[in-house]
Design a protein around this motif. Structure first.
Motif, PDB file in Angstrom:
ATOM      1  N   LYS A  97      48.781  47.532  58.929  1.00 44.55           N
ATOM      2  CA  LYS A  97      48.766  47.892  57.693  1.00 44.55           C
ATOM      3  C   LYS A  97      47.770  47.079  56.952  1.00 44.55           C
ATOM      4  O   LYS A  97      47.044  47.636  56.442  1.00 44.55           O
TER       5      LYS A  97
ATOM      6  N   GLN B 229      50.063  41.137  47.140  1.00 44.34           N
ATOM      7  CA  GLN B 229      49.479  42.153  46.184  1.00 44.34           C
ATOM      8  C   GLN B 229      48.704  43.106  46.731  1.00 44.34           C
ATOM      9  O   GLN B 229      48.753  44.228  46.531  1.00 44.34           O
TER      10      GLN B 229
ATOM     11  N   GLY C  50      50.362  44.537  50.207  1.00 50.30           N
ATOM     12  CA  GLY C  50      51.565  45.272  49.948  1.00 50.30           C
ATOM     13  C   GLY C  50      52.791  44.214  50.700  1.00 50.30           C
ATOM     14  O   GLY C  50      52.243  43.249  51.598  1.00 50.30           O
TER      15      GLY C  50
ATOM     16  N   ASN D 191      55.196  42.774  52.625  1.00 52.06           N
ATOM     17  CA  ASN D 191      55.956  43.187  54.215  1.00 52.06           C
ATOM     18  C   ASN D 191      56.359  41.700  54.617  1.00 52.06           C
ATOM     19  O   ASN D 191      56.219  40.573  54.275  1.00 52.06           O
TER      20      ASN D 191
END
Lengths: 68, 198
Positions: free
Chosen positions: A39, B168, B171, B173
């Motif tokens: 990600k 930020q 994201g 995690n």
């Protein structure tokens, strides 16, 4: 005469190591298709593609990944 | 070379492996290995015998008897890890320019992250120790101690800012939460004990 004995702490440490190895084994088996690192990498690649200067540095134009 | 590992290291490894694909985990670990290899090669070049590699919850730490080294040689040892990471990043960039690959982008940033993180002027970090040695070359130890306490405080604040900003941008995690917790942990003053951290 020597007496063999296992202190409680040593047994606990062994138990914790075995449990963690089991956790590591199951982590390897049940690993995710898309994890945190991928990600993060996807965000980085999109930021490179958004910036013309970064795209040039990373050779996105040359590779044809981004159309000029 | 002696290698020691703790249960904390297995826990750290288990969480990282569980949260990520194996290829990304191995890429990230390769950056860590390159960093430590840089330190070990430098120690070998300076003829330091029997270094010890400890793998723990907060990464790898090299312990070695560097009492025979001058401040200049110690600076060389501290920057060698980050230098190898920067060299790996530069090599990855050259390869990327000939053919773009998203996995190689991660290798590039993982090495850059490792080099950048370690050169931060923090306690038990390569950057902090390096700066300490540079200051010891020019001024007395008491003054260095006073200066370094202020630098460590500012460095810790910078690390926390980078971590929160990173969370930020990328994201929230678990991997980044772990990094944030680790950053907070590094801000807690501790006894200097080893050659290199993380």
């Amino acid at each position: 005469m020597h007496t063999l004995y296992y202190p409680k702490e040593a047994n606990m440490k062994k138990l914790v190591i075995i449990l963690l190895l089991v956790l590591l084994f199951f982590s390897l088996i049940g690993r995710r298709e898309e994890g945190d690192f991928s990600k993060i990498n996807a965000v980085l690649v999109s930021k490179i593609a958004e910036s013309p200067a970064a795209s040039e540095v990373f050779g996105l134009y040359e590779s044809g990944a981004v159309e000029t | 070379m002696r290698v020691r590992w703790s249960t904390g290291f297995i826990l750290f490894l288990a969480v990282i492996v569980f949260q990520n694909e194996l290829s990304y985990t191995l890429t990230f670990m390769s950056a860590a290995c390159l960093h430590e290899a840089g330190h070990l090669l430098c120690l070998k070049a300076l003829n330091i015998k029997k270094p010890e590699l400890s793998l723990g919850l907060c990464g790898a730490v090299i312990k070695a008897d560097t009492s025979s080294l001058s401040y200049r040689s110690e600076i060389l040892v501290f920057i060698s890890g980050a230098a190898v990471n920067l060299l790996a990043s530069f090599t990855a960039l050259i390869v990327l320019r000939s053919g773009f690959n998203t996995r190689l982008v991660f290798f590039f940033f993982a090495n850059l992250f490792y080099a950048g993180l370690n050169i931060l002027p923090l306690k038990n970090f390569d950057g902090g120790r390096c700066l300490e040695c540079i200051l010891l070359l020019i001024t007395d130890p008491f003054k260095v101690d006073r200066i370094m306490n202020k630098v460590y405080f500012i460095g810790s604040a910078v690390l926390l800012f980078i971590t929160v900003y990173g969370m930020q941008v990328f994201g929230f995690n678990l991997t980044l939460v772990l990094v944030a917790v680790w950053a907070v942990f590094q801000c807690i003053p501790s006894k200097p004990c080893c050659l290199s951290a993380s």
